[in-house]
Design a protein around this motif. Structure first.
Motif, PDB file in Angstrom:
ATOM      1  N   HIS A  44      38.224  61.329  82.873  1.00 34.59           N
ATOM      2  CA  HIS A  44      39.633  61.567  82.545  1.00 34.59           C
ATOM      3  C   HIS A  44      40.073  60.615  81.432  1.00 34.59           C
ATOM      4  CE1 HIS A  44      43.951  60.678  83.088  1.00 34.59           C
ATOM      5  NE2 HIS A  44      44.016  61.986  83.138  1.00 34.59           N
ATOM      6  N   GLU A  45      39.658  59.366  81.567  1.00 34.61           N
ATOM      7  CA  GLU A  45      40.068  58.351  80.597  1.00 34.61           C
ATOM      8  C   GLU A  45      39.436  58.602  79.226  1.00 34.61           C
ATOM      9  OE1 GLU A  45      42.575  55.077  80.055  1.00 34.61           O
ATOM     10  OE2 GLU A  45      42.371  56.660  81.527  1.00 34.61           O
ATOM     11  N   LEU A  46      38.204  59.138  79.218  1.00 33.47           N
ATOM     12  CA  LEU A  46      37.537  59.415  77.940  1.00 33.47           C
ATOM     13  C   LEU A  46      38.094  60.672  77.279  1.00 33.47           C
ATOM     14  CD1 LEU A  46      33.853  58.601  78.917  1.00 33.47           C
ATOM     15  CD2 LEU A  46      35.231  57.377  77.255  1.00 33.47           C
ATOM     16  N   LYS A  47      38.657  61.538  78.095  1.00 32.17           N
ATOM     17  CA  LYS A  47      39.182  62.801  77.574  1.00 32.17           C
ATOM     18  C   LYS A  47      40.357  62.569  76.622  1.00 32.17           C
ATOM     19  CE  LYS A  47      38.774  66.861  80.465  1.00 32.17           C
ATOM     20  NZ  LYS A  47      39.270  67.259  81.769  1.00 32.17           N
ATOM     21  N   THR A  48      41.209  61.589  76.955  1.00 33.50           N
ATOM     22  CA  THR A  48      42.411  61.378  76.126  1.00 33.50           C
ATOM     23  C   THR A  48      42.057  61.026  74.683  1.00 33.50           C
ATOM     24  OG1 THR A  48      43.236  60.421  78.161  1.00 33.50           O
ATOM     25  CG2 THR A  48      44.733  60.384  76.278  1.00 33.50           C
ATOM     26  N   PRO A  49      41.235  59.982  74.449  1.00 30.75           N
ATOM     27  CA  PRO A  49      40.891  59.720  73.052  1.00 30.75           C
ATOM     28  C   PRO A  49      40.174  60.889  72.391  1.00 30.75           C
ATOM     29  CG  PRO A  49      39.669  58.251  74.511  1.00 30.75           C
ATOM     30  CD  PRO A  49      40.679  58.960  75.345  1.00 30.75           C
ATOM     31  N   ALA A  80      41.079  54.258  65.579  1.00 28.49           N
ATOM     32  CA  ALA A  80      41.578  53.526  66.744  1.00 28.49           C
ATOM     33  C   ALA A  80      41.083  54.142  68.043  1.00 28.49           C
ATOM     34  CB  ALA A  80      43.108  53.509  66.734  1.00 28.49           C
ATOM     35  N   GLU A  81      41.109  55.467  68.113  1.00 26.19           N
ATOM     36  CA  GLU A  81      40.684  56.123  69.352  1.00 26.19           C
ATOM     37  C   GLU A  81      39.187  55.980  69.570  1.00 26.19           C
ATOM     38  OE1 GLU A  81      42.605  57.341  71.789  1.00 26.19           O
ATOM     39  OE2 GLU A  81      44.355  56.786  70.616  1.00 26.19           O
ATOM     40  N   SER A  82      38.403  56.022  68.482  1.00 21.08           N
ATOM     41  CA  SER A  82      36.964  55.873  68.726  1.00 21.08           C
ATOM     42  C   SER A  82      36.617  54.440  69.120  1.00 21.08           C
ATOM     43  CB  SER A  82      36.087  56.391  67.591  1.00 21.08           C
ATOM     44  OG  SER A  82      36.641  56.077  66.378  1.00 21.08           O
ATOM     45  N   SER A  83      37.364  53.441  68.609  1.00 26.51           N
ATOM     46  CA  SER A  83      37.061  52.077  69.092  1.00 26.51           C
ATOM     47  C   SER A  83      37.411  51.956  70.569  1.00 26.51           C
ATOM     48  CB  SER A  83      37.819  50.977  68.365  1.00 26.51           C
ATOM     49  OG  SER A  83      38.246  51.333  67.142  1.00 26.51           O
ATOM     50  N   ARG A  84      38.492  52.613  70.994  1.00 19.82           N
ATOM     51  CA  ARG A  84      38.864  52.552  72.404  1.00 19.82           C
ATOM     52  C   ARG A  84      37.771  53.184  73.280  1.00 19.82           C
ATOM     53  NH1 ARG A  84      42.501  53.065  76.189  1.00 19.82           N
ATOM     54  NH2 ARG A  84      42.505  55.300  76.414  1.00 19.82           N
ATOM     55  N   MET A  85      37.231  54.306  72.770  1.00 24.44           N
ATOM     56  CA  MET A  85      36.165  54.964  73.526  1.00 24.44           C
ATOM     57  C   MET A  85      34.913  54.094  73.593  1.00 24.44           C
ATOM     58  SD  MET A  85      36.138  58.933  72.551  1.00 24.44           S
ATOM     59  CE  MET A  85      34.596  59.247  73.352  1.00 24.44           C
ATOM     60  N   LYS A  86      34.641  53.410  72.488  1.00 21.41           N
ATOM     61  CA  LYS A  86      33.452  52.559  72.442  1.00 21.41           C
ATOM     62  C   LYS A  86      33.597  51.441  73.471  1.00 21.41           C
ATOM     63  CE  LYS A  86      30.756  49.842  69.220  1.00 21.41           C
ATOM     64  NZ  LYS A  86      31.250  48.602  68.666  1.00 21.41           N
ATOM     65  N   TYR A  87      34.787  50.829  73.470  1.00 19.27           N
ATOM     66  CA  TYR A  87      35.058  49.741  74.404  1.00 19.27           C
ATOM     67  C   TYR A  87      34.926  50.227  75.853  1.00 19.27           C
ATOM     68  CZ  TYR A  87      37.762  46.248  76.951  1.00 19.27           C
ATOM     69  OH  TYR A  87      38.162  45.318  77.853  1.00 19.27           O
ATOM     70  N   LEU A  88      35.502  51.380  76.101  1.00 24.92           N
ATOM     71  CA  LEU A  88      35.496  51.950  77.447  1.00 24.92           C
ATOM     72  C   LEU A  88      34.069  52.242  77.937  1.00 24.92           C
ATOM     73  CD1 LEU A  88      37.860  52.774  79.294  1.00 24.92           C
ATOM     74  CD2 LEU A  88      37.592  55.085  78.469  1.00 24.92           C
ATOM     75  N   THR A  89      33.278  52.844  77.063  1.00 22.92           N
ATOM     76  CA  THR A  89      31.904  53.156  77.490  1.00 22.92           C
ATOM     77  C   THR A  89      31.088  51.877  77.678  1.00 22.92           C
ATOM     78  OG1 THR A  89      31.629  53.776  75.192  1.00 22.92           O
ATOM     79  CG2 THR A  89      31.387  55.530  76.763  1.00 22.92           C
ATOM     80  N   GLU A  90      31.337  50.877  76.833  1.00 18.63           N
ATOM     81  CA  GLU A  90      30.611  49.608  76.999  1.00 18.63           C
ATOM     82  C   GLU A  90      30.932  48.993  78.360  1.00 18.63           C
ATOM     83  OE1 GLU A  90      30.464  48.219  72.329  1.00 18.63           O
ATOM     84  OE2 GLU A  90      31.908  47.301  73.698  1.00 18.63           O
ATOM     85  N   GLN A  91      32.229  49.024  78.713  1.00 17.26           N
ATOM     86  CA  GLN A  91      32.655  48.460  79.997  1.00 17.26           C
ATOM     87  C   GLN A  91      32.017  49.214  81.167  1.00 17.26           C
ATOM     88  OE1 GLN A  91      35.078  45.726  80.465  1.00 17.26           O
ATOM     89  NE2 GLN A  91      34.288  45.498  78.423  1.00 17.26           N
ATOM     90  N   SER A 209      49.923  48.078  77.573  1.00 17.93           N
ATOM     91  CA  SER A 209      48.489  47.859  77.701  1.00 17.93           C
ATOM     92  C   SER A 209      47.705  48.636  76.654  1.00 17.93           C
ATOM     93  CB  SER A 209      48.021  48.270  79.081  1.00 17.93           C
ATOM     94  OG  SER A 209      48.729  47.544  80.036  1.00 17.93           O
ATOM     95  N   ARG A 210      48.180  49.837  76.350  1.00 17.73           N
ATOM     96  CA  ARG A 210      47.479  50.630  75.339  1.00 17.73           C
ATOM     97  C   ARG A 210      47.535  49.930  73.989  1.00 17.73           C
ATOM     98  NH1 ARG A 210      45.662  56.342  75.662  1.00 17.73           N
ATOM     99  NH2 ARG A 210      45.808  55.866  77.832  1.00 17.73           N
ATOM    100  N   LYS A 211      48.712  49.367  73.710  1.00 15.83           N
ATOM    101  CA  LYS A 211      48.870  48.647  72.445  1.00 15.83           C
ATOM    102  C   LYS A 211      47.923  47.457  72.364  1.00 15.83           C
ATOM    103  CE  LYS A 211      53.472  48.768  71.948  1.00 15.83           C
ATOM    104  NZ  LYS A 211      54.625  47.906  72.077  1.00 15.83           N
ATOM    105  N   THR A 212      47.727  46.798  73.523  1.00 19.15           N
ATOM    106  CA  THR A 212      46.849  45.631  73.521  1.00 19.15           C
ATOM    107  C   THR A 212      45.389  46.038  73.686  1.00 19.15           C
ATOM    108  OG1 THR A 212      47.319  45.410  75.859  1.00 19.15           O
ATOM    109  CG2 THR A 212      48.518  43.948  74.399  1.00 19.15           C
ATOM    110  N   GLY A 213      45.133  47.336  73.655  1.00 18.70           N
ATOM    111  CA  GLY A 213      43.738  47.805  73.682  1.00 18.70           C
ATOM    112  C   GLY A 213      43.089  47.719  75.045  1.00 18.70           C
ATOM    113  N   GLY A 214      43.869  47.771  76.111  1.00 21.67           N
ATOM    114  CA  GLY A 214      43.284  47.651  77.449  1.00 21.67           C
ATOM    115  C   GLY A 214      42.683  48.948  77.943  1.00 21.67           C
ATOM    116  N   SER A 215      41.833  48.834  78.948  1.00 23.68           N
ATOM    117  CA  SER A 215      41.224  50.026  79.526  1.00 23.68           C
ATOM    118  C   SER A 215      41.559  50.131  81.008  1.00 23.68           C
ATOM    119  CB  SER A 215      39.713  49.937  79.387  1.00 23.68           C
ATOM    120  OG  SER A 215      39.249  48.876  80.193  1.00 23.68           O
TER     121      SER A 215
END
Ligand code: ADP
Length: 257
Positions: A44-49, A80-91, A209-215
């Protein structure tokens, strides 16, 4: 098979075995349900970006050549969205990996220099000052070092994201355990949210949190790692007056003597 089993075991042993099987099944069921929940939360979280990226690609196809303003906005948003996805998958990967390692690769080490080194490394990228207080120079504890460092990084990174002031870290030694406290003087966490911050993908204020790049994954990972060391993590906070996260680990790494 049943006959052999019964012949070799007393009634009490059999009922104990049945109970053990029951417990195992309940545990398996629980872990399966947790995994299922996790996979659905994560996708669900990956779907948004992905949806954002997809829409910008469509807009680019249509207007990209004639409208430089749209071109720029699209590139920024896709970036911006792909960096968020990268961070999320790394986590997510770290979370999966940590489970395996902690059990098998725990060693007795002096944690004071490990905390010092981690702070020193992060300090380069922080505008906040990070102060460390420890009465002892040596506190030997069984840990899986990379996972322990990951917990510190998560807590320090949050302190940085959600406050503008100095950050304090304190190490305290007890007879059988050690506590590491990470204190900030930032926004703090409202009382009603405190019970949820360790849940996966939970964020107190989604826009902030989104602004601060949180997951919303950091604290759930930290909690999981700490629990795999047979320790616990807790939070004290008054909204508007900062937050203190305390990690307490048994010095023997949870090994019962
Ligand atoms: P995130 O990636 O969003 O920071 P975390 O799981 O690390 O995810 O934290 C969950 C939420 O808890 C954050 O979104 C934030 O709202 C809140 N939070 C965590 N640490 C702090 C802190 N030090 N001060 C204030 N709020 C915090």
């Amino acid at each position: 098979f049943e006959k052999i089993l019964i012949a070799h075991h007393t009634k009490d042993e059999l009922s104990e075995m049945a109970m053990t099987f029951n417990r195992m099944i309940t545990r398996l069921e629980k872990s399966y349900l947790k995994q299922e929940q996790f996979v659905s939360d994560a996708s669900h979280e990956l779907k948004t970006p992905l949806t954002v990226i997809d829409s910008y690609v469509k807009i680019l196809k249509r207007w990209g050549k004639e409208r430089p303003d749209i071109l720029e906005e699209a590139i920024d948003s896709i970036g911006a969205e792909s960096s968020r996805m990268k961070y999320l998958t790394e986590q997510l990967l770290l979370l999966a990996k940590a489970e395996e390692c902690i059990e098998n690769e725990k060693y007795k080490v002096n944690i004071v220099p490990i905390v010092e080194k981690t702070i020193h490394r992060l300090q380069q990228a922080f505008k906040h000052e990070i102060y460390l207080k420890s009465e002892q120079r040596e506190i030997h504890t069984y840990i899986h070092e990379p996972s322990f460092v990951q917990v510190l990084v998560i807590l320090l990174d949050n302190a940085k994201k959600y406050s503008d002031d100095d950050i304090k870290v304190e190490i305290k030694e007890w007879e059988e355990s050690v506590s590491i406290m990470v204190m900030d003087k930032g926004a703090g966490i409202p009382f009603e949210a405190q019970a949820h911050v360790f849940d996966r993908l939970y964020r107190v204020d989604k826009t902030r949190s989104r602004k601060t790049g949180g997951s919303g994954l950091g604290l759930s990972i930290a909690k999981r790692i700490v629990e795999q060391h047979d320790g616990y993590i807790n939070l004290e906070s008054v909204e508007g007056h900062g937050a203190t996260f305390t990690v307490t680990l048994p010095k023997n790494g949870g090994v019962t003597r």
